[in-house]
Design a protein around this motif. Structure first.
Motif, PDB file in Angstrom:
ATOM      1  N   GLN A  32       0.868  -1.252   0.026  1.00  8.14           N
ATOM      2  CA  GLN A  32      -0.076   0.101  -0.100  1.00  8.14           C
ATOM      3  C   GLN A  32       0.835   1.290  -0.021  1.00  8.14           C
ATOM      4  O   GLN A  32       1.800   1.361   0.859  1.00  8.14           O
ATOM      5  CB  GLN A  32      -1.053   0.106   1.059  1.00  8.14           C
ATOM      6  CG  GLN A  32      -1.899  -1.252   1.288  1.00  8.14           C
ATOM      7  CD  GLN A  32      -3.155  -0.935   2.303  1.00  8.14           C
ATOM      8  OE1 GLN A  32      -3.488  -0.018   2.512  1.00  8.14           O
ATOM      9  NE2 GLN A  32      -3.261  -1.997   3.051  1.00  8.14           N
ATOM     10  N   LEU A  33       0.662   2.304  -0.963  1.00  5.66           N
ATOM     11  CA  LEU A  33       1.333   3.274  -1.114  1.00  5.66           C
ATOM     12  C   LEU A  33       1.014   4.420  -0.405  1.00  5.66           C
ATOM     13  O   LEU A  33       1.449   5.531  -0.523  1.00  5.66           O
ATOM     14  CB  LEU A  33       1.794   3.553  -2.650  1.00  5.66           C
ATOM     15  CG  LEU A  33       2.421   2.364  -3.395  1.00  5.66           C
ATOM     16  CD1 LEU A  33       2.550   2.891  -4.860  1.00  5.66           C
ATOM     17  CD2 LEU A  33       3.708   2.014  -2.473  1.00  5.66           C
ATOM     18  N   ASN A  88       5.019 -13.168   6.361  1.00  5.15           N
ATOM     19  CA  ASN A  88       5.497 -11.951   7.124  1.00  5.15           C
ATOM     20  C   ASN A  88       5.075 -10.628   6.799  1.00  5.15           C
ATOM     21  O   ASN A  88       4.730  -9.667   7.646  1.00  5.15           O
ATOM     22  CB  ASN A  88       7.145 -12.024   7.112  1.00  5.15           C
ATOM     23  CG  ASN A  88       7.716 -12.833   7.939  1.00  5.15           C
ATOM     24  OD1 ASN A  88       7.325 -13.366   9.042  1.00  5.15           O
ATOM     25  ND2 ASN A  88       8.951 -13.591   7.431  1.00  5.15           N
ATOM     26  N   ASN A  89       4.358 -10.666   5.446  1.00  2.47           N
ATOM     27  CA  ASN A  89       3.980  -9.446   4.969  1.00  2.47           C
ATOM     28  C   ASN A  89       2.331  -9.459   4.987  1.00  2.47           C
ATOM     29  O   ASN A  89       1.452  -9.952   4.611  1.00  2.47           O
ATOM     30  CB  ASN A  89       4.059  -9.441   3.282  1.00  2.47           C
ATOM     31  CG  ASN A  89       5.656  -9.387   3.081  1.00  2.47           C
ATOM     32  OD1 ASN A  89       6.247  -8.610   3.718  1.00  2.47           O
ATOM     33  ND2 ASN A  89       6.039  -9.883   1.895  1.00  2.47           N
ATOM     34  N   ILE A  90       1.933  -8.902   6.214  1.00  6.46           N
ATOM     35  CA  ILE A  90       0.751  -8.891   6.685  1.00  6.46           C
ATOM     36  C   ILE A  90       0.186  -7.405   6.962  1.00  6.46           C
ATOM     37  O   ILE A  90       0.925  -6.360   6.764  1.00  6.46           O
ATOM     38  CB  ILE A  90       0.549  -9.701   8.191  1.00  6.46           C
ATOM     39  CG1 ILE A  90       1.409  -8.938   9.055  1.00  6.46           C
ATOM     40  CG2 ILE A  90       1.059 -11.181   7.742  1.00  6.46           C
ATOM     41  CD1 ILE A  90       1.069  -9.340  10.403  1.00  6.46           C
ATOM     42  N   VAL A  91      -1.201  -7.220   6.939  1.00  4.70           N
ATOM     43  CA  VAL A  91      -1.884  -5.986   7.342  1.00  4.70           C
ATOM     44  C   VAL A  91      -2.634  -6.215   8.564  1.00  4.70           C
ATOM     45  O   VAL A  91      -3.507  -6.996   8.693  1.00  4.70           O
ATOM     46  CB  VAL A  91      -2.737  -5.428   6.355  1.00  4.70           C
ATOM     47  CG1 VAL A  91      -3.552  -6.528   5.766  1.00  4.70           C
ATOM     48  CG2 VAL A  91      -3.386  -4.323   6.470  1.00  4.70           C
ATOM     49  N   PRO A  92      -2.396  -5.502   9.800  1.00  6.45           N
ATOM     50  CA  PRO A  92      -3.004  -5.802  11.076  1.00  6.45           C
ATOM     51  C   PRO A  92      -4.651  -5.561  10.855  1.00  6.45           C
ATOM     52  O   PRO A  92      -5.036  -4.669   9.914  1.00  6.45           O
ATOM     53  CB  PRO A  92      -2.680  -4.616  11.815  1.00  6.45           C
ATOM     54  CG  PRO A  92      -1.263  -4.234  11.284  1.00  6.45           C
ATOM     55  CD  PRO A  92      -1.236  -4.511   9.948  1.00  6.45           C
ATOM     56  N   PRO A  93      -5.334  -6.426  11.290  1.00  9.04           N
ATOM     57  CA  PRO A  93      -5.003  -7.512  12.439  1.00  9.04           C
ATOM     58  C   PRO A  93      -4.612  -8.777  12.105  1.00  9.04           C
ATOM     59  O   PRO A  93      -4.688  -9.704  12.718  1.00  9.04           O
ATOM     60  CB  PRO A  93      -6.439  -7.497  13.125  1.00  9.04           C
ATOM     61  CG  PRO A  93      -7.504  -7.441  12.164  1.00  9.04           C
ATOM     62  CD  PRO A  93      -6.876  -6.456  11.066  1.00  9.04           C
ATOM     63  N   LYS A 150      -2.946   2.460   6.156  1.00  6.60           N
ATOM     64  CA  LYS A 150      -2.052   1.591   6.159  1.00  6.60           C
ATOM     65  C   LYS A 150      -1.016   1.461   5.365  1.00  6.60           C
ATOM     66  O   LYS A 150      -0.377   0.376   4.864  1.00  6.60           O
ATOM     67  CB  LYS A 150      -2.961  -0.201   6.045  1.00  6.60           C
ATOM     68  CG  LYS A 150      -4.043  -0.394   7.022  1.00  6.60           C
ATOM     69  CD  LYS A 150      -3.191  -0.689   8.465  1.00  6.60           C
ATOM     70  CE  LYS A 150      -4.116  -0.832   9.374  1.00  6.60           C
ATOM     71  NZ  LYS A 150      -4.797  -0.220  10.161  1.00  6.60           N
ATOM     72  N   GLU A 151      -0.369   2.723   5.010  1.00  9.48           N
ATOM     73  CA  GLU A 151       0.649   2.808   4.142  1.00  9.48           C
ATOM     74  C   GLU A 151       1.856   1.949   4.389  1.00  9.48           C
ATOM     75  O   GLU A 151       2.169   2.063   5.747  1.00  9.48           O
ATOM     76  CB  GLU A 151       0.921   4.146   3.861  1.00  9.48           C
ATOM     77  CG  GLU A 151       2.228   4.742   2.855  1.00  9.48           C
ATOM     78  CD  GLU A 151       2.395   6.162   2.939  1.00  9.48           C
ATOM     79  OE1 GLU A 151       3.569   6.348   2.287  1.00  9.48           O
ATOM     80  OE2 GLU A 151       1.652   6.960   3.588  1.00  9.48           O
ATOM     81  N   GLY A 152       2.579   1.374   3.643  1.00 10.38           N
ATOM     82  CA  GLY A 152       3.811   0.351   4.051  1.00 10.38           C
ATOM     83  C   GLY A 152       3.438  -1.124   4.204  1.00 10.38           C
ATOM     84  O   GLY A 152       4.000  -1.796   4.439  1.00 10.38           O
ATOM     85  N   PHE A 153       2.002  -1.405   4.350  1.00 14.05           N
ATOM     86  CA  PHE A 153       1.628  -2.782   4.635  1.00 14.05           C
ATOM     87  C   PHE A 153       0.988  -3.391   3.313  1.00 14.05           C
ATOM     88  O   PHE A 153       0.959  -2.582   2.277  1.00 14.05           O
ATOM     89  CB  PHE A 153       0.270  -2.619   5.825  1.00 14.05           C
ATOM     90  CG  PHE A 153       0.802  -2.661   7.060  1.00 14.05           C
ATOM     91  CD1 PHE A 153       1.251  -3.269   8.020  1.00 14.05           C
ATOM     92  CD2 PHE A 153       0.879  -1.162   7.596  1.00 14.05           C
ATOM     93  CE1 PHE A 153       1.766  -3.031   9.270  1.00 14.05           C
ATOM     94  CE2 PHE A 153       1.018  -0.781   8.727  1.00 14.05           C
ATOM     95  CZ  PHE A 153       1.498  -1.788   9.637  1.00 14.05           C
ATOM     96  N   PRO A 208      -4.947  -7.339   2.531  1.00 14.64           N
ATOM     97  CA  PRO A 208      -5.392  -8.561   3.373  1.00 14.64           C
ATOM     98  C   PRO A 208      -5.382  -9.901   2.415  1.00 14.64           C
ATOM     99  O   PRO A 208      -5.722  -9.931   0.990  1.00 14.64           O
ATOM    100  CB  PRO A 208      -6.888  -8.316   3.715  1.00 14.64           C
ATOM    101  CG  PRO A 208      -6.746  -6.725   3.558  1.00 14.64           C
ATOM    102  CD  PRO A 208      -6.031  -6.204   2.608  1.00 14.64           C
ATOM    103  N   PHE A 209      -5.417 -11.035   3.145  1.00 14.38           N
ATOM    104  CA  PHE A 209      -5.473 -12.270   2.144  1.00 14.38           C
ATOM    105  C   PHE A 209      -4.266 -12.575   1.175  1.00 14.38           C
ATOM    106  O   PHE A 209      -4.653 -13.235   0.163  1.00 14.38           O
ATOM    107  CB  PHE A 209      -6.687 -12.658   1.606  1.00 14.38           C
ATOM    108  CG  PHE A 209      -7.748 -12.905   2.638  1.00 14.38           C
ATOM    109  CD1 PHE A 209      -7.750 -14.009   3.401  1.00 14.38           C
ATOM    110  CD2 PHE A 209      -8.901 -11.989   2.955  1.00 14.38           C
ATOM    111  CE1 PHE A 209      -8.532 -14.355   4.340  1.00 14.38           C
ATOM    112  CE2 PHE A 209      -9.705 -12.191   3.895  1.00 14.38           C
ATOM    113  CZ  PHE A 209      -9.963 -13.669   4.672  1.00 14.38           C
ATOM    114  N   SER A 210      -2.988 -11.753   1.243  1.00 20.69           N
ATOM    115  CA  SER A 210      -1.993 -11.899   0.328  1.00 20.69           C
ATOM    116  C   SER A 210      -1.368 -13.183   0.577  1.00 20.69           C
ATOM    117  O   SER A 210      -1.071 -13.755   1.638  1.00 20.69           O
ATOM    118  CB  SER A 210      -1.037 -10.884   0.660  1.00 20.69           C
ATOM    119  OG  SER A 210      -1.653  -9.765   0.305  1.00 20.69           O
TER     120      SER A 210
END
Length: 802
Positions: free
Chosen positions: A679-680, A727-732, A684-687, A690-692
């Motif tokens: 995400q640019l 490891n590449n996630i977006v909280p939560p 959540k910029e830098g994350f 979801p579901f990647s």
């Protein structure tokens, strides 16, 4: 009903075993206009569904054929498709002469060995599989059976429900097409699957990348194109009996199909029954939001289900005119994991659920999908016209025990017109129409123009509100041109215009909520959704190039596509009990647009092949559900609030595949895939998004022969799958550890007397590993994937002359 069906299957088997027919061989050679032998030409024989390719001197052969009429299909890059009927009364030798053609006006018919030709003609990256592949890789659902394809994953709930994900994009970004009509159910949710009978599928084409030109605006991530409409051979009848068993959830399944054709009239009918129990995981307990839920016999309580399907198709076929009707009804009932659906995990009556692993108790879902479609075509010398029309009715209910949340009354009133245990109900009717014209301007240039239109009416009911009722109209027109620069290269370009309008109905709670305004406190019926009328339009385009010099193949495609927001993204305002969260829509969302570059390069010879299919993808305004630090305690039972938002997203990745035959009959293969999203902009910029899906690789060893003793076409496969830590996630979301799996497969064709029986067996998760799938619905509550699973499928084909 199931006992009667089993009796019918046994009678059919006994009948086929009780008579005999001699078997014959069909040998042949394929040459060009100068009588020069052609190698690696795809040759397919119907209705036997056998396929092969010609050898280094142009020869092919088919064995174990019964007397009768067969249609031989031959296809090869740069030559016109060849089709002819062959009467077989004994061992026969056949010669086929192909004519040069730069472009093919005919509708694509996907067959066993057609895949390689189709891939070389398409500038997007595609995968093609047939019913034999599906039976050898049976999963819990049709989409699970495709997970072995590079770039394809699923979002799963339980053992019988799943949705497709192509290169990390799913839900309304992937279009599922069945017999040329877009399959419309409730794509917006991850808690239910697609209502499609996997036994009724003959071929599937998976298109990776934006495909909105031909298939419509929602194909921003790709297409699952399902075909189950092969025309029977004239004056023949036949069918197949399928029997399936699975050990993990004690599944018992059967499917029976009968077809026939007399001159210009043809038809078929299929019935399918599935019954499965709670599925098992390799764990004694699961951790559901901090509470350790003990499992009885390693089973997830209340994940059993049933499925009853009926398919009918009939039509007419003439020299220049074809018309086919398809009618289907798919009915499923499946439980939700009782410890993880809107209830406190420790409040579940475990004694009641653990009495039987086959009962379906509250909470559960029930879905019925009725569909009727017609496809007609008329062919002139240089022009082919096609018309597709369809009607679908998707009716879905979620049932759970009534419990008051917020200001709901503690006792459900008996004055309402819905049952107290109906949590949600969705009643969706869809009307579809497609028109296409294929015109050959000359031998090298073909023009395709078309128009799509669809109207949806989705009504809601039940005690809980999540998304509003809506009516949606979409229309689009397109033009595509294909030009053969030479026999080895082709360029294609297209443009499309789409218009969409969505009208969202207002919704008011059926119960009163206490509202405090200044010093005044009143009880009010809250309006959870306002009336909304949104219109969208956009232009999509695509340019592609193919170059096939001998053993090499190159492709390149660049394009733009778009997707309009869904009713849920615009107007959600309620608790999603599957996720334990409160979701809020955003009426100001703009349509998603996507720019994507796809490429492909492949080398292949008789014993070795290698290829890679990279892509780059840019979204200026990707839509996703973003968690906030707030909680809704009035209507949302204190759940965390998630809001739909948009951000700028950059994605890249690709797939690689290779196979090598070090010795005859033995093949070593590898497939790997990787997707990275960033995400640019936004909160959540830098994350990632979801579901990647995480990076993964599949190493396969396959041993296959033409015949071993009494077994025809025997095979043995070993799959070793490695999946990296995500490891590449977006909280939560949480980091998902990597895992390794071993799967086995074997099968072949066995003659019992004069009857052919096709047997395929699998062992999934051979070592009974406990692991989490990052794209699984149950990953959110730390529920591991299914444990070891033995799968057996028996197919008994039969045919005869009318």
């Amino acid at each position: 009903m199931s006992k009667s069906l089993m009796l019918v299957m046994c009678m059919v088997l006994f009948y086929k075993l009780s008579y005999s027919q001699d078997s014959y061989t069909l040998k042949g050679i394929v040459v060009d206009e100068n009588n020069v032998a052609l190698t690696s030409v795809a040759v397919v024989l119907h209705p036997s569904n056998k396929g092969t390719i010609t050898d280094s001197v142009g020869h092919f052969h088919f064995t174990n054929l019964q007397a009768g009429e067969y249609t031989i299909h031959i296809s090869f890059i740069g030559y016109k498709p060849y089709e002819e009927t062959v009467k077989l009364n004994g061992n026969t030798t056949y010669k086929a002469k192909l004519s040069v053609a730069y472009l093919n006006l005919q509708e694509v018919t996907i067959t066993d060995n057609y895949a390689e030709k189709r891939k070389k003609e398409e500038s997007l990256n595609i995968e093609i599989v047939n019913d034999q592949y599906l039976k050898q890789n049976l999963g819990g659902s049709l989409m699970n059976s495709l997970e072995r394809l590079p770039g394809v994953t699923t979002i799963d709930i339980g053992s019988g429900q799943s949705k497709p994900v192509i290169r990390g994009l799913g839900f309304n970004r992937v279009v599922v097409v069945e017999n040329n009509i877009k399959h419309e159910a409730q794509q917006w949710g991850a808690d239910h699957g697609l209502e499609i009978d996997q036994y009724a599928v003959e071929n599937i084409e998976v298109i990776k990348g934006p495909s909105s030109l031909m298939y419509g605006a929602d194909a921003i991530g790709g297409v699952i194109d399902i075909k189950n409409r092969k025309t029977p051979i004239n004056n023949r009848y036949g069918g197949v009996v399928d029997i399936t068993g699975k050990s993990n959830n004690n599944l018992l399944g059967s499917s029976v199909m009968v077809y026939g054709r007399k001159n210009t009239l043809f038809g078929s009918i299929r019935a399918t029954l599935l019954d499965y129990a709670d599925y098992k995981v390799p764990a004694d307990y699961v951790d559901v939001y901090g509470y350790k839920v003990p499992l009885y016999n390693n089973e997830l309580r209340n994940t059993a289900g049933k499925e009853q399907n009926l398919h009918l198709n009939f039509g007419i076929i003439k020299d220049k005119f074809k018309s086919r009707f398809n009618v289907s009804n798919v009915h499923t009932k499946s439980g939700f994991f009782a410890n993880a659906h809107g209830l406190e995990p420790q409040q579940v009556d475990t004694a009641m659920h653990d009495k039987s692993n086959r009962d379906i108790l509250l909470p559960y879902q029930q879905v019925n999908h009725f569909k009727v479609t017609n496809t007609s075509s008329y062919t002139f010398d240089k022009l082919k016209l096609m018309l597709d029309i369809g009607y679908q009715h998707n009716f879905r209910q979620e049932w759970s025990r009534y419990g008051s949340h917020g200001w709901m009354p503690p006792v459900f009133p008996d004055t309402l017109d819905f049952h107290k245990n109906i949590e949600r109900e969705f009643d969706k009717k869809v009307y579809s129409g497609n028109a296409k014209a294929f015109y050959a301007l000359n031998e090298k240039t073909q023009l395709i123009v078309g128009f799509n239109s669809e109207f949806q009416d989705n009504q809601i009911d039940g005690r809980g509100f999540l998304m509003p009722a809506y009516q949606q109209l979409t229309m689009g027109g397109y033009a595509i041109a294909k030009h053969a620069i030479s026999k080895k290269s082709m360029i294609q370009a297209g443009i499309r215009y789409d218009y969409g309008r969505i009208q969202i109905n207002e919704y008011t709670d059926w119960y009163q909520t206490q509202v405090v305004e200044g010093n005044d406190t009143t009880m009010q019926y809250l309006q959870r959704a306002d009336y909304m009328d949104r219109q969208y339009s956009n232009i999509s385009w695509s340019v592609g190039y193919n170059y096939n010099p001998g053993k090499w193949s190159y492709k390149f495609n660049v394009g733009k596509s778009y997707r309009m927001p869904t009713a849920k993204e615009l107007g959600a305002n309620g608790v999603n009990y599957h996720y334990f969260r409160y979701e809020v829509g955003n009426s100001n969302l703009s349509p998603e647009t996507s720019y994507q570059l796809d490429a492909g390069i492949e080398f292949a010879n008789q014993t070795f092949a290698i290829g890679t299919t990279p892509f780059i993808n840019y979204f200026p305004n990707y839509i996703y559900l973003n968690p906030t630090p707030y909680h809704n305690r009035e209507q949302g039972a204190g759940f965390q609030i998630f809001e739909y938002t948009q951000s700028e997203v950059f994605r890249y990745g690709g797939e690689i595949h290779a196979h090598y035959e070090p010795i005859k009959h033995l093949q070593l293969g590898i497939m790997a895939e990787y997707v990275y999203s960033l995400q640019l902009s936004g909160k959540k910029e830098g994350f990632t998004i979801p579901f990647s899906p995480p990076a993964s690789a599949l190493i396969n060893l396959k041993y296959h022969r033409t015949r071993i003793s009494v077994i025809d076409n025997p095979y043995l496969t070993i799959d070793y799958r490695l999946t990296a830590t995500q490891n590449n996630i977006v909280p939560p979301e949480e980091v998902t550890p990597g895992y390794q799996l071993i799967n086995l497969g074997m099968g072949g064709e066995i003659k019992l007397g004069r009857q052919k029986v096709m047997l395929s067996m699998q062992v999934q998760n051979l070592l009974n590993r406990e692991y989490l799938d990052h794209t699984s619905f149950y990953r959110l509550i730390n529920v591991p994937e299914a444990g070891r699973n033995f799968i057996v499928n028996i197919s008994i084909p039969f045919s005869g002359a009318i």
